[in-house]
Design a protein around this motif. Sequence first.
Motif, short mmCIF file in Angstrom:
data_model
loop_
_atom_site.label_atom_id
_atom_site.label_comp_id
_atom_site.label_asym_id
_atom_site.label_seq_id
_atom_site.Cartn_x
_atom_site.Cartn_y
_atom_site.Cartn_z
N GLU A 256 2.41 -17.64 6.40
CA GLU A 256 1.03 -17.41 6.81
C GLU A 256 0.91 -16.53 8.06
O GLU A 256 -0.19 -16.24 8.52
CB GLU A 256 0.29 -18.73 7.03
N THR A 257 2.01 -16.02 8.60
CA THR A 257 1.99 -15.17 9.79
C THR A 257 1.34 -13.83 9.46
O THR A 257 1.71 -13.17 8.49
CB THR A 257 3.42 -14.93 10.30
N GLU A 258 0.36 -13.41 10.28
CA GLU A 258 -0.29 -12.12 10.07
C GLU A 258 0.71 -11.02 10.40
O GLU A 258 1.26 -10.95 11.49
CB GLU A 258 -1.53 -11.98 10.94
N THR A 259 0.93 -10.15 9.43
CA THR A 259 1.94 -9.10 9.51
C THR A 259 1.27 -7.75 9.30
O THR A 259 0.35 -7.63 8.51
CB THR A 259 3.02 -9.33 8.43
N THR B 178 0.81 -1.21 0.00
CA THR B 178 0.00 0.00 0.00
C THR B 178 0.84 1.27 0.00
O THR B 178 0.65 2.15 -0.82
CB THR B 178 -0.95 0.02 1.22
N CYS B 179 1.82 1.35 0.92
CA CYS B 179 2.55 2.61 1.08
C CYS B 179 4.04 2.50 0.76
O CYS B 179 4.73 3.50 0.72
CB CYS B 179 2.37 3.15 2.49
N GLY B 180 4.56 1.30 0.59
CA GLY B 180 5.97 1.12 0.26
C GLY B 180 6.90 1.09 1.46
O GLY B 180 8.12 1.01 1.29
N CYS B 181 6.38 1.16 2.66
CA CYS B 181 7.20 1.12 3.87
C CYS B 181 7.91 -0.23 3.98
O CYS B 181 7.37 -1.26 3.57
CB CYS B 181 6.30 1.34 5.08
N GLU B 182 9.10 -0.24 4.55
CA GLU B 182 9.86 -1.47 4.71
C GLU B 182 9.92 -1.93 6.16
O GLU B 182 10.67 -2.85 6.49
CB GLU B 182 11.26 -1.28 4.15
N ALA B 183 9.13 -1.30 7.05
CA ALA B 183 9.09 -1.66 8.46
C ALA B 183 7.74 -2.30 8.78
O ALA B 183 6.69 -1.78 8.39
CB ALA B 183 9.32 -0.44 9.33
N PHE B 184 7.79 -3.41 9.50
CA PHE B 184 6.59 -4.18 9.81
C PHE B 184 6.61 -4.61 11.27
O PHE B 184 7.60 -4.43 11.97
CB PHE B 184 6.52 -5.43 8.93
N TYR B 185 5.50 -5.21 11.71
CA TYR B 185 5.47 -5.83 13.04
C TYR B 185 4.50 -7.00 13.04
O TYR B 185 3.61 -7.09 12.19
CB TYR B 185 5.14 -4.83 14.14
N VAL B 186 4.71 -7.88 13.99
CA VAL B 186 3.78 -8.98 14.24
C VAL B 186 3.37 -8.89 15.71
O VAL B 186 4.11 -8.35 16.54
CB VAL B 186 4.40 -10.37 13.93
N LYS B 187 2.20 -9.40 16.02
CA LYS B 187 1.70 -9.38 17.38
C LYS B 187 2.08 -10.67 18.09
O LYS B 187 2.15 -11.74 17.47
CB LYS B 187 0.19 -9.21 17.40
#
Length: 67
Positions: free
Chosen positions: A49-52, A5-14
């Motif tokens: 399959e991990t929700e990110t 969507t935005c091109g960001c390269e930073a993510f997280y998982v819960k």
Amino acid sequence: MKCPTCGCEAFYVKDADDEYDIYEFTCSGGQIEFSDNIDTEGTPQIQDETETFCNRCAWHGQFGTLK
């Protein structure tokens, strides 16, 4: 890997046990690199399959869909 969507390269998982605990990471060259302030022994296994979640916008989906 970038957010579709935005091109960001930073993510997280819960955290599976506590959804208010998150693990931030970047994925450079196919290698997952968790933030410096995170104990790497307690980090979750991230699979396709991990929700990110994107760290910048509202996008979330399976890790395997990131390119």
